[in-house]
Design an enzyme around this catalytic site. Structure first.
Site, mmCIF file in Angstrom:
data_model
loop_
_atom_site.group_PDB
_atom_site.id
_atom_site.type_symbol
_atom_site.label_atom_id
_atom_site.label_comp_id
_atom_site.label_asym_id
_atom_site.label_seq_id
_atom_site.Cartn_x
_atom_site.Cartn_y
_atom_site.Cartn_z
ATOM 1 N N GLU A 1 -5.068 -8.748 -0.348
ATOM 2 C CA GLU A 1 -5.911 -8.398 0.808
ATOM 3 C C GLU A 1 -7.346 -8.275 0.325
ATOM 4 O O GLU A 1 -7.642 -7.431 -0.536
ATOM 5 C CB GLU A 1 -5.453 -7.091 1.460
ATOM 6 C CG GLU A 1 -4.129 -7.232 2.178
ATOM 7 C CD GLU A 1 -3.724 -6.011 2.991
ATOM 8 O OE1 GLU A 1 -4.609 -5.288 3.478
ATOM 9 O OE2 GLU A 1 -2.504 -5.797 3.126
ATOM 10 N N GLU B 1 0.832 -1.209 0.000
ATOM 11 C CA GLU B 1 0.000 0.000 0.000
ATOM 12 C C GLU B 1 0.868 1.262 0.000
ATOM 13 O O GLU B 1 0.701 2.148 0.845
ATOM 14 C CB GLU B 1 -0.995 -0.010 1.171
ATOM 15 C CG GLU B 1 -1.989 -1.151 1.057
ATOM 16 C CD GLU B 1 -3.239 -1.043 1.925
ATOM 17 O OE1 GLU B 1 -3.303 -0.152 2.788
ATOM 18 O OE2 GLU B 1 -4.157 -1.862 1.728
HETATM 19 O O1 AHR Z 1 -5.507 -5.814 6.863
HETATM 20 C C1 AHR Z 1 -5.451 -4.631 7.593
HETATM 21 C C2 AHR Z 1 -4.767 -3.504 6.824
HETATM 22 O O2 AHR Z 1 -5.509 -3.168 5.700
HETATM 23 C C3 AHR Z 1 -3.413 -3.804 6.268
HETATM 24 O O3 AHR Z 1 -2.392 -3.650 7.189
HETATM 25 C C4 AHR Z 1 -3.266 -2.810 5.164
HETATM 26 O O4 AHR Z 1 -2.428 -3.240 4.131
HETATM 27 C C5 AHR Z 1 -4.692 -2.567 4.735
HETATM 28 O O5 AHR Z 1 -5.000 -1.213 4.663
#
Ligand code: AHR
Length: 498
Positions: free
Chosen positions: A301, A173
């Protein structure tokens, strides 16, 4: 009645086992308590890893595990997590709850966990606040088989043989918590950092994953690829995508995991179906640079994100998990299968005690969530070949704005030579009769398993088995056709012997 058409002769692509991957971060009680309790704990463990949790994860055949973050990755300095535990640096986990991180779970412990799970390793490096040298040395430490400062250090720390790093993420990110970069800048940083992520063993190359977009930020995808691509070479094996399912779409008021109404059910599932558009549009941009689809889309994610359970630390992101999460999981896993020509890995966030977990723990107790049960129904797809299929759907919902198609499906020809059909019925009220038509197929027998319950149903430490899979016998076969009725609010796996 809805018709399901399957053409087993038309193969659409390979279903990488990694589509059912997982993610574990130093966040709340995911690593500490959830996976790792330390060798001296009263909770039964093997080299510090909880035996009950590892056993449950092995049952769903975890194919790959991503670590150490997440946002934590771009603040993590790997050398803090090696060597004698009593000497490891204690620090504050600034991102997640401000708790003390004692670094007792580091590289050696992660590799040990993956060994116990029998899964591939996906390490996420620090590009946001770490140096090129630090990233390069981490890879050397883990994978170099010879004489070198980092390989020697690994040996001094008790691990003679190098490990296999299957995937290495070059930042996380980086448009946000990983450095607030613009895509052009990240693209150049990626080019630089990845140069020093070396594959020391040509037989075990490290697959490099570049940081991709946040949800529908198509500009990011385009600009990162523009910056990294020279003559068809993007210096990467994968480009990530992050997308979380929020019932309200509002980060400040996401809604409760357990208390929700019919409208919120359909809203959540509508939000999760956006994944299909995201895959298609990001793929279309990737096709511009990589028409042969050599670079995988890595959705590292995904999952539901609700308000934390009342009374828990807001920085720990602990949430319960109901049949609504089961539907979210079933719908997404079907989508990943159906787009397996481009999607090569997906990692649900997160494995234990954080967001849409497959396992929840409390002290020595553990429960398998409805989402765990969906992974258990879908595992037969791993390493299968996607075959052509389609299903007739009807719009369902309580308000026009949040209507969704009732059914979703995907079908694979498994390694076991059987066809595996997974289905979801998102309707809260309508059971649906289905006729499956399998072109030019002589069906020998069928077996089916189902996960069904009312929408709020979930497993607790007191009642850990409220939501569970069961055999489904009301299914008939005649020649190349099968007939059955999928109940409202359910996820199914039908195994077809041909
Ligand atoms: O999964 C929780 C958070 O969500 C992670 O650390 C991040 O990469 C995303 O914003």
């Amino acid at each position: 009645m809805a018709k399901l058409y399957v053409n087993p002769k038309v193969k659409k692509g390979h279903i990488n086992p990694e589509l059912q991957g997982h993610f574990s971060e130093h966040l709340g009680r995911c690593i500490y308590e959830g996976l790792y309790v330390g060798e001296d704990s009263d909770i039964p463990n093997e080299n510090g890893m909880r035996k009950d949790v590892v056993e449950a994860l092995k049952e769903i055949q975890v194919p790959v595990l991503r670590w150490p973050g997440g946002c934590f990755a771009d603040e993590y300095h790997w050398k803090d997590g090696i060597g004698p535990k009593e000497k490891r640096k204690k620090m504050i986990n600034t991102h997640w709850g401000g708790v003390v991180e004692d670094n007792s779970f580091g590289t050696h412990e992660f590799m040990e966990l993956c060994r116990q799970l029998g899964c591939k390793t996906y390490i996420n490096g620090n590009l946001g606040s770490g140096t090129v040298q630090e990233m390069s040395e981490w890879v050397e430490y883990m994978t170099f088989d010879g004489v070198s400062p980092m390989a020697d250090l690994r040996k001094e720390n008790g691990h003679e043989e190098p490990w296999k790093v299957d995937y290495f993420g070059v930042g996380n990110e980086n448009w946000g918590c990983g450095g607030n970069m613009r895509p052009e800048f990240y693209g150049d940083m990626y080019r630089r950092y990845q140069t020093y992520v070396r594959s020391y063993n040509s037989k075990q190359p490290v697959s490099k994953i570049a940081c991709g977009a946040n949800a529908d930020d198509y500009h990011w995808t385009d600009k990162v690829l523009e910056a990294t691509f020279d003559n068809g070479n993007g210096f990467m094996n994968g480009l990530s995508l992050h997308y979380y399912t929020l019932p309200t779409g509002d980060w400040s008021k996401k809604g409760s995991a357990l208390e929700f109404d019919d409208k919120s059910w359909y809203r959540t599932l509508k939000a999760t179906l956006k994944m299909e558009t995201l895959i298609k549009r990001h793929s279309a941009i990737m096709d511009q640079y990589d028409p042969e689809k050599k670079i995988g889309m890595v959705i590292d994610e995904w999952g539901t994100w609700y308000d934390v359970e009342p009374g828990t630390n807001p920085g720990f992101l602990y949430q319960q998990n109901t049949m609504r999460d089961a539907l979210v999981a079933g719908i997404n896993l079907n989508l990943f299968n159906k787009n397996c020509d481009r999607v090569k890995m997906a990692n649900i966030a997160q494995m234990v005690n954080v967001l849409q977990s497959v396992i929840l723990t409390e002290g020595e107790k553990m429960v398998k969530t409805p989402t765990w049960h969906v992974f258990s129904l879908y595992k037969a797809h791993q390493d299968g070949e996607l075959v052509e299929s389609s299903i007739e759907t009807q719009a369902v919902g309580v308000e026009k704005e949040y209507e969704i198609p009732d059914l979703s499906e995907s079908v694979s020809l498994g390694k076991d030579g059987k066809l595996h059909v997974t289905l979801t019925n998102a309707s809260l009220t309508e059971d649906k009769e289905i006729e499956g038509v399998f072109a030019e197929t002589d069906i020998k027998s069928v077996k089916a398993m189902i996960l069904t319950n009312e929408m709020h149903a979930h497993n607790t430490f007191e009642n850990p088995d409220t939501v569970h899979t069961a055999e489904f016998e009301k299914i008939t076969v005649s020649g190349s056709k099968v007939k059955f009725t999928i109940p409202a609010c359910s996820v199914m796996h039908v195994e077809v012997e041909i």
